[in-house]
Design an enzyme around this catalytic site. Structure first.
Site, PDB file in Angstrom:
ATOM      1  N   ASP A  71      -8.391 -12.151   0.818  1.00  0.00           N
ATOM      2  CA  ASP A  71      -7.824 -12.223  -0.520  1.00  0.00           C
ATOM      3  C   ASP A  71      -6.312 -12.441  -0.583  1.00  0.00           C
ATOM      4  O   ASP A  71      -5.834 -13.560  -0.569  1.00  0.00           O
ATOM      5  CB  ASP A  71      -8.219 -10.972  -1.326  1.00  0.00           C
ATOM      6  CG  ASP A  71      -9.714 -10.896  -1.556  1.00  0.00           C
ATOM      7  OD1 ASP A  71     -10.452 -11.588  -0.842  1.00  0.00           O
ATOM      8  OD2 ASP A  71     -10.156 -10.147  -2.443  1.00  0.00           O
ATOM      9  N   GLU A  89     -13.629   2.104   0.459  1.00  0.00           N
ATOM     10  CA  GLU A  89     -13.475   0.681   0.763  1.00  0.00           C
ATOM     11  C   GLU A  89     -12.391   0.458   1.812  1.00  0.00           C
ATOM     12  O   GLU A  89     -12.530  -0.390   2.694  1.00  0.00           O
ATOM     13  CB  GLU A  89     -13.130  -0.082  -0.525  1.00  0.00           C
ATOM     14  CG  GLU A  89     -12.981  -1.570  -0.359  1.00  0.00           C
ATOM     15  CD  GLU A  89     -12.647  -2.265  -1.664  1.00  0.00           C
ATOM     16  OE1 GLU A  89     -12.746  -3.514  -1.707  1.00  0.00           O
ATOM     17  OE2 GLU A  89     -12.293  -1.585  -2.646  1.00  0.00           O
TER      18      GLU A  89
END
Length: 812
Positions: free
Chosen positions: A574, A771
């Protein structure tokens, strides 16, 4: 008796079939059939706290909702159904779970002051995938009041063609005893679905208001509705809509001054009639227990609560025995405190496997801007995306997959799935290959697979509109090829469980125990793999010739398409820093490394199935990629691998952002033990001023001016998937003779310890896997209940403690 009948019938069938087909073919055929049956049912709606469905499009679907009802103001907000972040949970998930047998889930609902346990089990028998049951228990938490009133609602609905009706006679006061439903469909045949009363220890709220006389809460309330298929997934909203009418009628009848208590007023109607969706509500005072029982009509006998008790006991023992043999933590994590953690992490990984069916939104415009050939291309592609002229719904398609996170990412992600399946392949290779096949069945005629599978309106409800569209020029790291490597490694080593006492071993490891079966699997999938591989080469190529770059090969360079000024979403990394501004002449280190791994895997697959000409072709590509990684991406001055771009003078230059990208050739196994670059890679990994932290390797070097800046998604946090690749690469290096063998062993031991201890610490502190982890404090952050690739910690725990002599062995 049920199991004996099934085995006797199977024995007669096998004797006959062996005469006709031969023993080997019979075993393979029967194993495939049994594998499909044992995987038909499951809690395959992982976005819910609990919901069972089969791997069949438009079929029976079920779910569970609950809330405490001690006030009028909090009920709506406290009704649980879909998994949500920060919903007042003190942790939830599977304590133990085997996708073929079932398991136990505990939901620590601090907000509702109750711990909910769901014990789901499968019971084989018949010709329609067997039966199943779930025992639902509720236990008030320590801070609960003496009389904790809990309302719990189970629902069942039949989508598509089929029927589902409540068979109890209608009684305006509610159902006494077991609620019984009867249903049928082409795929499931005839079946019954029952909701029992539970044990006599169950207590219901007493009569404290005259409304109790018309709706006594010691009975079960059943409401039948006719709902369009497209809306069934919105069960909570449908329940609220239905309940609203009941509430309004009750308030109208009794007025505001004599309003019934909340547990009486927040109830559904007693309304058994024809319909395709049925709500079953029970209201309890204190602890409670009841069973939900699905019995296939083709099974030799219906399932009972006693059978469920026996199946729960058997599933627990089977899971414990298998885990201790397959994924038991090795020293120093073989202490008792790590056992529940390891079992829970793995159970939540496979307990997150779901079945998804629906349409997807795809942009098939093939706009010329998507070629990204011009400087300033990111602005042109942004305008092309806004046009959305050819954006349309495609499908429907189906996908059987695990997911990253039940509350936040309850859908399939392509590059995540390769990581998810690494520990699953150790547990159940047949299941793993079934999931891989499901993913490749999504491929279009060009070889593209959407990186994010958002199938149907239920899946889209969790995704912002700007991220719902999939683009056929976007790639994603080809991590599923890690699984093909694992399969081939295991085949070369030999079947691991020939002496296993697990009665399902012949199913779980059918492809390992019969290598011809595995080769047939690869051979059948090979055309799709080849199409996918060459799609990558065609669409993600990087430009060498136009900029007079010097390299061993003029072809082996790669660039992610779908880049914006701030993100390269297709890379999976990302917001990781890239050259600025974006340029069509960029070359990406991580992508060429992934292509090297993918090419190596394709070569090994071709060799395994006898495609010798193709194997030679892949060998040529592999050699060229490895050479070009050094020629195009190694920066001598920075002593690291870097992305490349084109400067204002039309010269190729390196842009070095030290971090995960810098070590990708090492992570993907492309650096041999005697590589002259390896020392610098290990320096970068081990330096506390660069990537080393007490909690794992940071995504970006601390020396980078971009460290911790902007969105800070991949700009400092510790991610388990990349750290797993590093641990695995260090372990491999520690076993290879070379100048860095001892150093790799020490780094492996330290990194393994840091990762496991931190994830365990945060799991104990918060009740969740996360995460990512903060590089400064180790605290879990971003998405909670991220039991996708963070569950790789289980694989790391099962790796050897190489400080002890004699414990080094292959870790496949």
């Amino acid at each position: 008796m049920l199991q004996l009948w099934r085995l006797s019938a199977l024995a007669v069938f096998l004797c006959w079939l062996q005469l006709a087909l031969g023993e080997d073919q019979v075993v393979l055929s029967e194993n495939a059939k049994l594998s499909n049956e044992t995987l038909l049912w499951g809690p395959y709606r992982p976005n819910l706290y609990f919901g069972v469905r089969p791997r069949i499009p438009k079929s029976l679907t079920t779910g569970l909702l609950w809330t405490k009802v001690d006030s009028f103001t909090e009920v709506q907000n406290n009704f649980r159904h879909t998994c949500e972040q920060h919903e007042g949970m003190a942790g939830y998930g599977w304590d133990e779970y085997d996708v073929r047998l079932g398991g136990r889930q505990t939901i620590h609902d601090a907000g509702n002051m109750v711990d909910i346990t769901t014990e789901f089990v499968k019971i084989p028998g018949g010709s329609h995938g067997g039966s199943w049951g779930v025992r639902v228990k509720g236990t008030p938490r320590e801070n609960a009041p003496e009389h904790l009133i809990t309302s719990i609602v189970f629902y069942a609905a039949m989508e598509g063609f089929g029927s589902l009706q409540v068979s109890n006679e209608e009684d305006e006061l509610g159902v006494e005893g077991t609620v019984k439903m009867e249903g049928s469909s082409n795929e499931l045949g005839e079946f019954t679905l029952e909701v029992t009363d539970g044990p006599e220890t169950n207590v219901h709220p007493p009569a404290t208001h005259k409304s109790y006389a018309s709706k006594p809460l010691d009975r079960t309330i059943v409401a039948s509705l006719q709902i369009e298929d497209a809306n069934i997934w919105q069960a909570k909203a449908l329940l609220f809509q239905h309940m609203k009418t009941e509430i309004e009628e009750m308030i109208s009848l009794y007025g505001n001054e004599n309003t019934p208590p909340p547990w009486q007023i927040f109830t559904i109607a007693n309304n058994i009639r024809e319909g395709n969706m049925h709500f079953v509500q029970k209201v309890f005072d204190g602890a409670f227990e009841f069973d939900i029982v699905f019995s296939s009509g083709s099974a030799p006998e219906p399932v009972t609560s006693d059978a469920i008790s026996q199946a729960i006991k058997s599933a627990t023992k089977s899971f414990s025995d298998r885990f201790s043999k397959v994924l038991a933590p090795k020293a120093p994590f073989d202490k008792s405190k790590y056992q529940a953690f390891a079992r829970s992490m793995f159970s939540n990984l496979i307990g997150g496997i779901g079945y998804f069916y629906g349409d997807a939104i795809v942009d098939r415009s093939y706009a010329p801007e998507y070629e990204e050939e011009n400087e300033g291309f990111w602005e042109e592609t942004a305008e092309a995306r806004q046009r959305q002229g050819a954006v349309k719904l495609e499908g429907p398609a189906e996908l059987y997959t695990s997911i990253p996170s039940r509350p936040f990412f309850p859908r399939g992600f392509l590059w995540d799935e390769g990581f998810h399946l690494i520990p699953v392949a150790d547990w159940d290779m047949d299941l793993t290959l079934d999931i891989v096949k499901s993913w490749f069945s999504l491929m279009d005629e060009d070889g593209w697979i959407g990186r994010e599978q958002i199938l149907g309106p239920e899946a889209r409800s969790k995704v912002p509109p700007e991220f719902q569209v999939q683009y056929p020029h976007y790639a994603n790291p080809p991590t599923l090829f890690l699984i093909f490597d694992a399969l081939i490694d295991k085949l070369q080593k030999g079947a691991l469980f020939k002496d296993s006492t697990d009665p399902l071993e012949s199913i779980r490891s059918a492809h390992l125990q019969n290598p011809d079966n595995a080769k047939d699997y690869l051979r059948n999938l090979y055309p799709l793999l080849k199409r996918h591989y060459f799609w990558f080469r065609k669409t993600q190529w990087g430009d060498i010739k136009s900029y007079d770059r010097e390299a061993f090969s003029t072809k082996e360079a790669y660039r992610w398409r779908g880049r914006t000024q701030t993100h390269v979403l297709p890379s999976g990394l990302d917001d990781y820093p890239r050259p600025q501004p974006p340029h069509p002449g960029e070359l990406h280190t991580d992508l060429v490394s992934w292509m090297g791994m993918m090419t190596r895997s394709m070569r090994r697959i071709a060799e395994t199935i006898g495609e010798t000409d193709d194997a030679k072709e892949y060998q040529g590509y592999e050699t060229a990629i490895i050479r070009n990684i050094d020629d195009l991406h190694w920066d001598q001055k920075a002593q690291t691998y870097c992305d490349a771009t084109i400067d204002d003078y039309e010269e190729s230059v390196h842009v070095c952002h030290k971090g995960y990208i810098s070590i990708f050739p090492f992570l993907t196994g492309l650096l041999p033990a005697d590589s002259p670059r390896l020392g610098a890679v290990l320096d970068l990994i081990s330096d506390p001023e660069e990537m080393w932290s007490p909690y794992g390797l940071t995504s970006l070097s601390k020396s980078s001016p971009n460290y911790g800046t902007g969105e800070n998604y991949w700009r400092s946090p510790v991610w388990m998937n990349i750290n797993y690749l590093a641990v695995k690469a260090l372990l491999d290096l520690s076993r290879s003779t070379g100048p860095h063998q001892q150093r790799a062993a020490k780094l492996y031991t330290s990194l393994r310890k840091n990762l496991v201890e931190n994830v365990f610490k945060e799991w104990e502190r918060t009740g969740f896997a996360w995460e990512q982890y903060n590089p400064e404090t180790g605290e879990g952050q971003r998405t909670q209940h991220f039991t996708g690739w963070t569950s790789l910690v289980v694989k790391i725990m099962a790796m050897p403690d190489i400080q002890k002599r004699g414990e080094i062995k292959d870790e496949l």
